[in-house]
Design an enzyme around this catalytic site. Structure first.
Site, PDB file in Angstrom:
ATOM      1  N   HIS A  35      -8.165  32.191 -22.337  1.00 22.27           N
ATOM      2  CA  HIS A  35      -9.404  32.962 -22.235  1.00 22.27           C
ATOM      3  C   HIS A  35     -10.588  32.017 -22.462  1.00 22.27           C
ATOM      4  O   HIS A  35     -10.514  31.121 -23.306  1.00 22.27           O
ATOM      5  CB  HIS A  35      -9.477  34.043 -23.323  1.00 22.27           C
ATOM      6  N   CYS A  69      -7.219  39.032 -28.963  1.00 18.97           N
ATOM      7  CA  CYS A  69      -7.287  37.617 -28.557  1.00 18.97           C
ATOM      8  C   CYS A  69      -8.716  37.093 -28.393  1.00 18.97           C
ATOM      9  O   CYS A  69      -9.025  35.975 -28.801  1.00 18.97           O
ATOM     10  CB  CYS A  69      -6.498  37.419 -27.259  1.00 18.97           C
TER      11      CYS A  69
END
Ligand code: A2P
Length: 336
Positions: A242, A129
């Site tokens: 994130h 990710c």
């Protein structure tokens, strides 16, 4: 043509989102198959408003599956992905099990889609990710200006560690606000109201595996082993999304203005960069639940003549995992 699509790990944080995104983007599904462990077999998951019964992966026969999206951890992928591929499925694997194998392409749909065509083992790996969102933003800059070095510190939400990690942040937050103990289980120390500079295992060089994924995957996806990457990966008490503080050094000087202009027309990127309160992306205000990779705080490095700083935020479960996996399935479906 319509496809038989299996989602392995369908009850997990990523698997659930894979099903949602397949439905949202109206992927040409003939039959959808939801697979998980014996623990959740017999229950059901949602696919575009309809219930699909969860089946036990261990006893499932993969014959007839066209495309399998795996997100049930590395050991499950190692054991079952080759079986699905041998039965004729194209496997899109979200784990790190095959990412560094030379005969498995590692693909970000906006960056190196052509690599997905060459898959001798029938497996395409979905990147980590943090690497995913970083490269959606950095690949266009690399093509124009040649990135020599990347310094990156990540601020990674708990959802990247799965459903149990989401529950742990909620539980600890509630407990601490009620003067009870945090009682860490999923994370090595308390995550609520804290930061943890440790994701995945420690390696011999003092970096964690999560940090080295940023090094290895950046080089493989950009096809350039000369790029230097210096990462620090940190878990933060955020549920979804994130963030990354990124400093790049380029061969050719890039101004903040030129970078902003280039990123504004780059696929998958949305620039949010007003130099005032709230004029930057955050996990909560922008990324969570949305598809783009958001880039803000674009500014020239005052300590380096060819340095540029960026703040990159994206929903780790969507672009960082499930969305890219579905985009890869779309490439496969289109004959790529
Ligand atoms: P289950 O719900 O049956 O445990 P998350 O990353 O959010 O924790 O989700 C992990 C996903 O992987 C879940 O869907 C989980 O199913 C699945 N999974 C974990 N271990 C296995 C296994 N041995 N076989 C099949 N599915 C598994």
């Amino acid at each position: 043509r319509r496809f038989t699509v299996a989602v392995v790990g369908a009850t997990g944080a990523v698997g659930e989102t894979m099903l949602n995104i397949l439905a949202e983007r109206q992927f040409p599904v003939d039959r959808i198959i939801a697979l998980a462990s014996e623990r959740s077999a017999g229950g059901d998951v949602d696919f575009g408003g309809r219930k699909v019964e969860v089946q036990d992966l261990a006893t499932f026969d993969p014959a007839g599956v066209d495309i399998a999206l795996f997100s049930a951890g590395g050991s499950v992928s190692k054991e079952y992905a080759p079986k699905f591929a041998a039965a004729g499925a194209v496997v899109i694997d979200n784990s790190s099990a095959f990412r560094y194998d030379d005969d498995v392409p590692l693909v970000v749909s906006e960056v190196n889609p052509e690599a997905a065509k060459n898959r001798p083992r029938g497996i395409i790996a979905n990147p980590n990710c943090s690497t995913m969102q970083m490269l959606v933003a950095l690949a266009p800059l690399h093509r124009e200006y040649g990135i020599e070095r990347i310094n990156v510190a990540t601020y990674q939400s708990v959802s990247g560690a799965g459903r149990s990690a989401l529950e742990e942040l909620g539980r600890q937050t509630g407990a601490l606000l009620n003067f009870q103990d945090a009682d860490p289980q999923r994370f090595p120390v308390q995550i609520a109201f804290n930061l943890i500079p440790h994701i995945d295992d420690f390696l011999d060089n003092g970096f964690t595996k999560e940090e080295m994924k940023l090094v290895w995957e950046t080089r493989k996806i950009l096809g350039d082993d000369s790029i230097q990457v210096n990462p620090t990966a940190v878990r933060v008490p955020v549920f979804y999304g994130h963030s990354e503080a990124v400093a790049i050094e380029t061969k050719k000087k890039v101004t903040a203005e030129a970078a902003r202009e280039l990123l504004e027309r780059s696929p998958g990127v949305e620039v949010v960069d007003d130099r005032k309160a709230g004029g930057y992306p955050t996990p909560v205000t922008h990324a969570s639940g949305n598809d783009p990779v958001y880039v803000g705080r674009i500014r020239e490095d005052i300590s380096h003549p060819r340095g540029l700083n960026l703040w990159i935020v994206s929903d780790n479960i969507r672009k960082g995992a499930a969305l890219n996996a579905v985009q890869l399935a779309e490439l496969v479906a289109a004959g790529g």
